[in-house]
Motif scaffolding. Structure first.
Motif, PDB file in Angstrom:
ATOM      1  N   LEU A 157      22.643 -23.170  22.026  1.00 17.66           N
ATOM      2  CA  LEU A 157      23.247 -24.472  22.322  1.00 17.66           C
ATOM      3  C   LEU A 157      22.317 -25.369  23.130  1.00 17.66           C
ATOM      4  CD1 LEU A 157      26.845 -23.312  23.296  1.00 17.66           C
ATOM      5  CD2 LEU A 157      26.047 -24.156  21.103  1.00 17.66           C
ATOM      6  N   THR A 158      21.462 -24.788  23.955  1.00 17.76           N
ATOM      7  CA  THR A 158      20.578 -25.569  24.811  1.00 17.76           C
ATOM      8  C   THR A 158      19.129 -25.206  24.538  1.00 17.76           C
ATOM      9  OG1 THR A 158      20.654 -23.934  26.575  1.00 17.76           O
ATOM     10  CG2 THR A 158      22.321 -25.653  26.636  1.00 17.76           C
ATOM     11  N   GLU A 159      18.226 -26.025  25.067  1.00 21.27           N
ATOM     12  CA  GLU A 159      16.791 -25.767  24.897  1.00 21.27           C
ATOM     13  C   GLU A 159      16.377 -24.475  25.595  1.00 21.27           C
ATOM     14  OE1 GLU A 159      14.399 -27.545  23.246  1.00 21.27           O
ATOM     15  OE2 GLU A 159      15.988 -28.782  22.416  1.00 21.27           O
ATOM     16  N   SER A 160      16.966 -24.204  26.748  1.00 23.64           N
ATOM     17  CA  SER A 160      16.572 -22.999  27.477  1.00 23.64           C
ATOM     18  C   SER A 160      17.081 -21.739  26.790  1.00 23.64           C
ATOM     19  CB  SER A 160      17.079 -23.055  28.916  1.00 23.64           C
ATOM     20  OG  SER A 160      18.479 -23.142  28.925  1.00 23.64           O
ATOM     21  N   GLN A 161      18.152 -21.856  25.988  1.00 21.52           N
ATOM     22  CA  GLN A 161      18.631 -20.690  25.258  1.00 21.52           C
ATOM     23  C   GLN A 161      17.720 -20.356  24.076  1.00 21.52           C
ATOM     24  OE1 GLN A 161      22.705 -21.373  24.161  1.00 21.52           O
ATOM     25  NE2 GLN A 161      23.475 -20.508  26.076  1.00 21.52           N
ATOM     26  N   GLU A 162      16.976 -21.335  23.600  1.00 22.63           N
ATOM     27  CA  GLU A 162      16.080 -21.078  22.471  1.00 22.63           C
ATOM     28  C   GLU A 162      14.993 -20.077  22.845  1.00 22.63           C
ATOM     29  OE1 GLU A 162      14.546 -24.705  20.931  1.00 22.63           O
ATOM     30  OE2 GLU A 162      16.510 -25.438  20.326  1.00 22.63           O
ATOM     31  N   ILE A 163      14.587 -20.094  24.117  1.00 18.14           N
ATOM     32  CA  ILE A 163      13.575 -19.149  24.575  1.00 18.14           C
ATOM     33  C   ILE A 163      14.251 -17.793  24.721  1.00 18.14           C
ATOM     34  CG2 ILE A 163      11.979 -18.577  26.437  1.00 18.14           C
ATOM     35  CD1 ILE A 163      11.981 -21.608  27.080  1.00 18.14           C
ATOM     36  N   GLY A 164      13.819 -16.832  23.955  1.00 19.56           N
ATOM     37  CA  GLY A 164      14.364 -15.498  24.025  1.00 19.56           C
ATOM     38  C   GLY A 164      15.635 -15.308  23.234  1.00 19.56           C
ATOM     39  N   TRP A 165      15.992 -16.268  22.350  1.00 23.58           N
ATOM     40  CA  TRP A 165      17.211 -16.112  21.556  1.00 23.58           C
ATOM     41  C   TRP A 165      17.087 -14.920  20.609  1.00 23.58           C
ATOM     42  CZ3 TRP A 165      21.868 -18.127  22.139  1.00 23.58           C
ATOM     43  CH2 TRP A 165      22.793 -17.988  21.109  1.00 23.58           C
ATOM     44  N   ILE A 166      15.924 -14.796  19.971  1.00 19.05           N
ATOM     45  CA  ILE A 166      15.678 -13.651  19.099  1.00 19.05           C
ATOM     46  C   ILE A 166      14.976 -12.606  19.951  1.00 19.05           C
ATOM     47  CG2 ILE A 166      14.541 -12.852  17.002  1.00 19.05           C
ATOM     48  CD1 ILE A 166      14.690 -15.761  16.016  1.00 19.05           C
ATOM     49  N   SER A 167      15.714 -11.589  20.340  1.00 23.85           N
ATOM     50  CA  SER A 167      15.150 -10.607  21.262  1.00 23.85           C
ATOM     51  C   SER A 167      14.750  -9.312  20.569  1.00 23.85           C
ATOM     52  CB  SER A 167      16.150 -10.309  22.383  1.00 23.85           C
ATOM     53  OG  SER A 167      17.340  -9.807  21.818  1.00 23.85           O
ATOM     54  N   THR A 168      14.913  -9.234  19.267  1.00 25.13           N
ATOM     55  CA  THR A 168      14.492  -8.017  18.568  1.00 25.13           C
ATOM     56  C   THR A 168      12.973  -8.016  18.438  1.00 25.13           C
ATOM     57  OG1 THR A 168      14.777  -9.131  16.447  1.00 25.13           O
ATOM     58  CG2 THR A 168      16.636  -7.834  17.261  1.00 25.13           C
ATOM     59  N   PRO A 169      12.321  -6.863  18.570  1.00 26.77           N
ATOM     60  CA  PRO A 169      10.862  -6.824  18.476  1.00 26.77           C
ATOM     61  C   PRO A 169      10.389  -7.163  17.061  1.00 26.77           C
ATOM     62  CG  PRO A 169      11.753  -4.603  18.679  1.00 26.77           C
ATOM     63  CD  PRO A 169      12.885  -5.544  18.852  1.00 26.77           C
ATOM     64  N   LEU A 170       9.248  -7.863  16.975  1.00 30.59           N
ATOM     65  CA  LEU A 170       8.709  -8.249  15.671  1.00 30.59           C
ATOM     66  C   LEU A 170       8.094  -7.062  14.945  1.00 30.59           C
ATOM     67  CD1 LEU A 170       7.059 -11.608  16.743  1.00 30.59           C
ATOM     68  CD2 LEU A 170       9.256 -11.270  15.609  1.00 30.59           C
ATOM     69  N   ILE A 171       7.516  -6.138  15.704  1.00 31.45           N
ATOM     70  CA  ILE A 171       6.911  -4.938  15.128  1.00 31.45           C
ATOM     71  C   ILE A 171       7.740  -3.742  15.588  1.00 31.45           C
ATOM     72  CG2 ILE A 171       4.842  -3.513  15.045  1.00 31.45           C
ATOM     73  CD1 ILE A 171       3.256  -5.999  15.837  1.00 31.45           C
ATOM     74  N   PRO A 172       8.156  -2.876  14.669  1.00 32.10           N
ATOM     75  CA  PRO A 172       8.904  -1.696  15.129  1.00 32.10           C
ATOM     76  C   PRO A 172       8.018  -0.803  15.992  1.00 32.10           C
ATOM     77  CG  PRO A 172       8.439  -1.547  12.788  1.00 32.10           C
ATOM     78  CD  PRO A 172       7.997  -2.906  13.232  1.00 32.10           C
ATOM     79  N   SER A 173       8.571  -0.311  17.089  1.00 33.10           N
ATOM     80  CA  SER A 173       7.767   0.487  18.014  1.00 33.10           C
ATOM     81  C   SER A 173       7.607   1.912  17.491  1.00 33.10           C
ATOM     82  CB  SER A 173       8.403   0.510  19.390  1.00 33.10           C
ATOM     83  OG  SER A 173       9.664   1.118  19.323  1.00 33.10           O
ATOM     84  N   SER A 174       6.390   2.430  17.655  1.00 29.43           N
ATOM     85  CA  SER A 174       6.091   3.793  17.255  1.00 29.43           C
ATOM     86  C   SER A 174       5.115   4.369  18.266  1.00 29.43           C
ATOM     87  CB  SER A 174       5.467   3.797  15.851  1.00 29.43           C
ATOM     88  OG  SER A 174       4.981   5.077  15.552  1.00 29.43           O
ATOM     89  N   ARG A 175       5.296   5.644  18.625  1.00 29.66           N
ATOM     90  CA  ARG A 175       4.413   6.296  19.594  1.00 29.66           C
ATOM     91  C   ARG A 175       3.021   6.505  19.029  1.00 29.66           C
ATOM     92  NH1 ARG A 175       4.917   6.641  24.715  1.00 29.66           N
ATOM     93  NH2 ARG A 175       6.507   7.998  25.531  1.00 29.66           N
ATOM     94  N   HIS A 176       2.893   6.564  17.718  1.00 27.19           N
ATOM     95  CA  HIS A 176       1.600   6.856  17.104  1.00 27.19           C
ATOM     96  C   HIS A 176       0.804   5.594  16.797  1.00 27.19           C
ATOM     97  CE1 HIS A 176       2.952  10.962  16.873  1.00 27.19           C
ATOM     98  NE2 HIS A 176       4.055  10.575  16.234  1.00 27.19           N
TER      99      HIS A 176
END
Length: 128
Positions: free
Chosen positions: A80-99
């Motif tokens: 709804l606001t400009e400040s909400q746009e920052i961090g709205w999509i919080s899922t990681p872009l690359i799946p995390s892997s230990r290897h």
């Protein structure tokens, strides 16, 4: 220089009476009181051992309460606001892997670190 004479008691009393009359003109006596609507009230719970039956809470109120406590990403489909746009999509872009070595920097042993580990194990009394 002539000394200033102090006003006598009659004059002091007249000044005092005049001051009190002026103050009383501006004062307003309040006899009706009400609760300030802008101040939060602290409602105290009943005593734990009281026999008074508990009030039933309406399901609509509980749903509205839980809806108000939700995270904004769950409440709304878009920010709804400009400040909400920052961090709205919080899922990681690359799946995390230990290897994956791009994101995981595990400890590596080199000759410098091995030397430091050896000096840590030797007591200081034998070094000096």
């Amino acid at each position: 220089m002539a000394e200033k004479e102090k006003p006598d008691l009659v004059h002091q009393n007249a000044i005092h009476v005049e001051t009190i009359k002026k103050e009383q003109r501006l004062q307003k006596l309040h006899t009706e009181f009400s609760i300030n609507p802008f101040k939060k009230l602290h409602i105290l719970p009943d005593k734990p051992m009281s026999r008074k039956p508990t009030e039933e809470i309406v399901d609509d109120f509980i749903k509205a309460f839980h809806k108000a406590r939700e995270v904004p990403t769950e409440k709304y489909s878009t920010p709804l606001t400009e400040s909400q746009e920052i961090g709205w999509i919080s899922t990681p872009l690359i799946p995390s892997s230990r290897h994956d070595e791009r994101l995981n920097f595990s400890r590596k042993s080199t000759d410098v670190t091995r030397h430091q580990e050896l000096t840590d194990m030797i007591p200081l009394s034998t070094v000096y």
